[in-house]
Write an enzyme that holds these catalytic residues in place. Structure first.
Site, short mmCIF file in Angstrom:
data_model
loop_
_atom_site.label_atom_id
_atom_site.label_comp_id
_atom_site.label_asym_id
_atom_site.label_seq_id
_atom_site.Cartn_x
_atom_site.Cartn_y
_atom_site.Cartn_z
CB VAL A 287 0.40 11.82 -20.71
CG1 VAL A 287 -0.24 10.62 -21.73
CG2 VAL A 287 0.07 13.08 -21.19
CB ALA B 86 6.93 -2.15 -9.73
CG LEU C 90 -1.94 -1.18 1.33
CD1 LEU C 90 -2.97 -1.10 2.42
CD2 LEU C 90 -2.86 -1.49 -0.11
CE1 TYR D 264 8.70 1.30 -13.37
CE2 TYR D 264 9.11 1.93 -15.52
CZ TYR D 264 8.33 1.25 -14.45
OH TYR D 264 7.28 0.54 -14.83
N1 UDP Z 1 3.27 14.37 -21.71
C1 UDP Z 1 3.05 15.86 -21.98
N2 UDP Z 1 2.66 16.48 -21.09
C2 UDP Z 1 2.72 15.87 -19.75
C3 UDP Z 1 3.05 14.60 -19.47
C4 UDP Z 1 3.35 13.93 -20.53
O1 UDP Z 1 2.77 16.23 -23.43
O2 UDP Z 1 2.45 16.79 -18.57
C5 UDP Z 1 3.70 13.66 -23.08
C6 UDP Z 1 5.18 12.96 -22.91
O3 UDP Z 1 6.04 13.95 -23.63
C7 UDP Z 1 5.08 11.83 -23.79
C8 UDP Z 1 3.62 11.16 -23.34
O4 UDP Z 1 3.07 12.30 -22.86
O5 UDP Z 1 5.22 12.03 -25.03
C9 UDP Z 1 3.66 10.07 -22.49
O6 UDP Z 1 4.36 10.64 -21.35
P1 UDP Z 1 4.23 9.46 -20.14
O7 UDP Z 1 4.97 9.97 -18.88
O8 UDP Z 1 2.62 8.92 -19.70
O9 UDP Z 1 4.69 8.13 -20.74
P2 UDP Z 1 6.18 7.67 -21.40
O10 UDP Z 1 6.85 8.95 -21.61
O11 UDP Z 1 7.13 7.50 -20.08
O12 UDP Z 1 5.88 6.86 -22.45
#
Ligand code: UDP
Length: 327
Positions: free
Chosen positions: A188, A78, A33, A144
């Site tokens: 995001v 995780a 948790l 990570y």
């Molecule tokens: N992203 C965005 N604004 C935010 C957070 C994320 O535009 O405030 C974009 C980020 O640049 C990426 C996509 O959303 O291209 C997915 O981001 P997330 O962190 O969800 O996943 P990851 O990048 O680890 O695949």
């Protein structure tokens, strides 16, 4: 089946628990948790098939007896999120590598029928090819990603040496209800939904043309169960939607104004799973179209009322270490 879901109170874990219970299996959840929440399983309250144990996966003596007679072990416990993993690598190693090792060891001792590992597509870093196949080079960009990949390597090694029936699923950008796991700046969907609810602009990184293989969480639960049921072992599969979608498309579907942030080091312009392997070997493919998944998120937007509303300023502070270490 008798099943164990570590991390069963988390985002993906709780959906897997729902599906296992719906299918008539019994489930023991192991969750400390720390980021997971009992609230995620509230709809299962009183279900005689569900047993929740609050424990750290590293507590081997506590978890080992729970695995007695188990058929399927799903290891999803995780720590997620990029920035805290850069700031606290030891914490991530302990949770994601040592914790995983403890559950793996208990699974072997208990003669588990199957060990299913939740791996991450972040192992590909910025890949050379799209869609990306499982045999692409491993390039973790942040702690990570590294810890999740080490976990996978250990599990696959145990499959080879000790013949433990292991399947590792590399998950691509999973979204869906309950994805708010902690207050950290993260995935995001949570960022944008909280912004929409607060009437604030979406903080789009770069020009928003970058794309992600957004995969709906119930499809992932289905992939885990399909993998558990199969006779296949010692395999790694990508789990993705079969497509890739731009952040601009996402903001259009969500509807609202946009503000732009600087691009971040180490972020790929695209994630896109090559899913030929899982389609061929497990006959699995995603079923929820992106537009439908986004619609469901909008229907449940009230969930994000308690989530932090990120602004360009607070994101700049929260991601300072990202720019500092990954540049
Ligand atoms: N992203 C965005 N604004 C935010 C957070 C994320 O535009 O405030 C974009 C980020 O640049 C990426 C996509 O959303 O291209 C997915 O981001 P997330 O962190 O969800 O996943 P990851 O990048 O680890 O695949």
């Amino acid at each position: 089946m008798r099943t164990i879901v570590s991390g069963g109170c988390g985002f993906i874990g709780s959906h897997l628990v729902d599906r296992l219970l719906d299918d008539g299996h019994s489930v023991t959840v192991i969750d400390d948790l720390s980021t997971g929440r009992l609230e995620n399983l509230i709809s299962q309250k009183g279900n005689p098939g569900l047993h929740i144990v609050e424990a750290d996966c590293n507590d081997y003596d506590l978890i080992r007896p729970l695995l007695e007679g188990v058929d399927w072990v799903f290891h999803l416990a995780a720590l997620a999120d990029i920035v805290p993993s850069v700031q606290m690598p030891e914490k991530y190693f302990k949770a994601n590598v040592d914790g995983m090792f403890s559950v793996l060891r208990a699974s072997r001792e208990a003669n588990a029928g199957k060990f299913l590992y939740a791996a991450s597509s972040s192992c590909y870093g910025i890949p050379d090819f799209y869609p990306t196949r499982e045999d692409a080079e491993i390039r973790p960009m942040y702690p990570y990603a590294l810890t999740k990949n080490i976990g996978e390597q250990v599990a696959m090694h145990w499959a080879k040496v000790y013949k433990l029936p292991v399947i590792s699923l590399r998950l691509f950008n999973i979204y869906g209800p309950r994805s708010r796991t902690s207050g950290a700046y993260g995935a995001v969907f949570g960022v944008f939904l909280a912004q929409k609810l607060a009437g604030k602009p979406f903080t789009v990184v770069g020009d928003g043309t970058q794309t992600r293989d957004f995969t709906y969480v119930t499809d992932v639960a289905d992939a885990f169960i399909t993998a558990a049921k199969s006779d296949i072992k010692a395999e790694i599969f990508n789990v993705g939607s079969g497509n890739t979608y731009s952040i601009n498309l996402l903001t259009e579907l969500l509807g609202g104004s946009v503000i732009h942030l600087p691009k971040r080091p180490g972020e790929p312009d695209c994630t896109h799973a090559d899913t030929a392997r899982i389609e061929k070997m497990l006959n699995w493919h995603a079923g929820v179209p992106f537009e439908q998944g986004v619609k469901k998120m909008l229907e449940n937007i009230g969930y994000w009322r308690k989530a932090p509303v990120w602004t360009p300023e607070s994101i700049s502070d929260a991601t300072a270490d990202w720019f500092k270490y990954l540049e």
